[in-house]
Design a protein around this motif. Sequence first.
Motif, mmCIF file in Angstrom:
data_model
loop_
_atom_site.group_PDB
_atom_site.id
_atom_site.type_symbol
_atom_site.label_atom_id
_atom_site.label_comp_id
_atom_site.label_asym_id
_atom_site.label_seq_id
_atom_site.Cartn_x
_atom_site.Cartn_y
_atom_site.Cartn_z
ATOM 1 N N UNK A 79 -43.654 24.899 41.428
ATOM 2 C CA UNK A 79 -44.981 24.611 40.888
ATOM 3 C C UNK A 79 -45.711 25.873 40.408
ATOM 4 N N UNK A 80 -45.554 26.958 41.131
ATOM 5 C CA UNK A 80 -46.223 28.200 40.706
ATOM 6 C C UNK A 80 -45.709 28.658 39.350
ATOM 7 N N UNK A 81 -44.422 28.480 39.122
ATOM 8 C CA UNK A 81 -43.852 28.877 37.835
ATOM 9 C C UNK A 81 -44.416 28.025 36.702
ATOM 10 N N UNK A 175 -54.991 16.081 35.118
ATOM 11 C CA UNK A 175 -56.308 16.511 35.550
ATOM 12 C C UNK A 175 -56.320 17.200 36.900
ATOM 13 N N UNK A 176 -55.309 16.884 37.744
ATOM 14 C CA UNK A 176 -55.238 17.542 39.057
ATOM 15 C C UNK A 176 -54.434 18.840 39.000
ATOM 16 N N UNK A 177 -54.004 19.219 37.796
ATOM 17 C CA UNK A 177 -53.271 20.475 37.635
ATOM 18 C C UNK A 177 -51.765 20.360 37.705
ATOM 19 N N UNK A 178 -51.248 19.186 38.076
ATOM 20 C CA UNK A 178 -49.789 19.045 38.195
ATOM 21 C C UNK A 178 -49.156 18.981 36.811
ATOM 22 N N UNK A 179 -48.022 19.618 36.626
ATOM 23 C CA UNK A 179 -47.369 19.633 35.313
ATOM 24 C C UNK A 179 -46.706 18.283 35.006
#
Length: 467
Positions: A79-81, A175-179
């Motif tokens: 996820x950080x990537x 919207x929650x930031x998840x790709x």
Amino acid sequence: MTVRTRFAPSPTGYLHIGGARTALFSYLFARRHGGEFVLRVEDTDRERSTAESVNAILEGMTWLGLDYDEGPFYQTERMERYREVIDQLLAEDKAYYCYATREELDELREAQMKRGEKPRYDRRYRDFTGTPPAGVKPVVRFKNPLDGLVVVEDAIRGRVTFRNDELDDLIIARGDGTPTYNLTVVVDDMDMRITHVVRGDDHLNNTPRQINLYRALGVEPPAFAHLPMIHGPDGAKLSKRHGAVSVVQYRHDGFLPEALLNYLVRLGWSHGDEEIFSRAELVQLFDLKDVNHSASSINPEKLRWLNQHYMRELPVADVAAELRWHLGQLGIDPDELGPKPSAIVPAYVDRVHTLVEMAEQAKPFYQDAVEPDPAAMAKLDASAAMVVDALIVALEDDAIWESSDTLEAAVKGVAKTLDLKLGKVGPVLRLALLGHTSSPSFGVILELMGRVRSIQRLNAFRDRIGA
């Protein structure tokens, strides 16, 4: 360049045969070119992804022998990537925050449909510089090029062209930031140096969007090959009503992995008129250019035929190992009672098409006693008791237990001594030993049952039929 392919299933269910075929074609292409095959688990759908599905995928891959060189890699661990790449695209003005609410988008879609237009996002926030509306968690959209063409040189379908003005500014972060899928798959293939993507043609519409993302990231896209779908025998989309669609279910239904692999590779690929291929031959011969453009239909009878072929041709020890597994599914431990599975295989291989059938027919050899078929019992006549008595006497002679041939001769000798046709003796022996009248030759079933247990069953049968 080292060829690198990947199989990237979503763990939201079992490994189905369409996915297994994709994995197989990716595996074969990499092996033929001396390349590397990567397994990646696309588990970002946290609501539907389960550990059980991950295990089912890994189990199916292992059973089929599709060994991967790297992985399994899990998207949830990257996820950080993905966040890093999203931030990069935003910083380079190749992506933007979109504040359109669900209500706005629904109204837009409804208006477009009333005008007879294709529903799609109108890029209203693409160049937005005003004050963001309060209370809205924006998604991130990719700035897709507004003009020009995207050309996909597909290894199977040939050249496929898309117009950029027909493509949306796709969402790359919720919207929650998840790709989203289209972002993660591009980042993964880029980071894992994938050179060739083999996947189902249901992904073809995603390909131009992903190509544009690759180029926005300064990376040359991999080569693509989109496989046609697999249909049922009736030509409809493959579903559970057509039978097993899970790879693990095929194992439970008694098929060998070698048979299923051979079957899968012929769903869309051919090499002349040949039907049977070893794994080594497939690695040597497989080429994506030989994959058909149209959908393939499953043929259960062909799979059964292939399975019997492999049960005959593979080393007995390999087939026996799978048979042992199926006996275990019936609650049987062949080490406790009965013959070794390696003795059952040659005795029954010409009589069955699956290992489930073989295990079921072999079951009487592993039971303490059998219950004779009532319909077959009703057909016995007064000579049955005499036949049993004569068989017991004959089988008590140690000399005839030298081989299945000498045992066969002894049974025929009983018929001759009693002046009866073999058709009067054979059914009695089979009913007594196995509980039914269909089996391999007399000598084979006696040898498998053994002297002591054969005589015990004949004595028990004699008591059952009385005088």
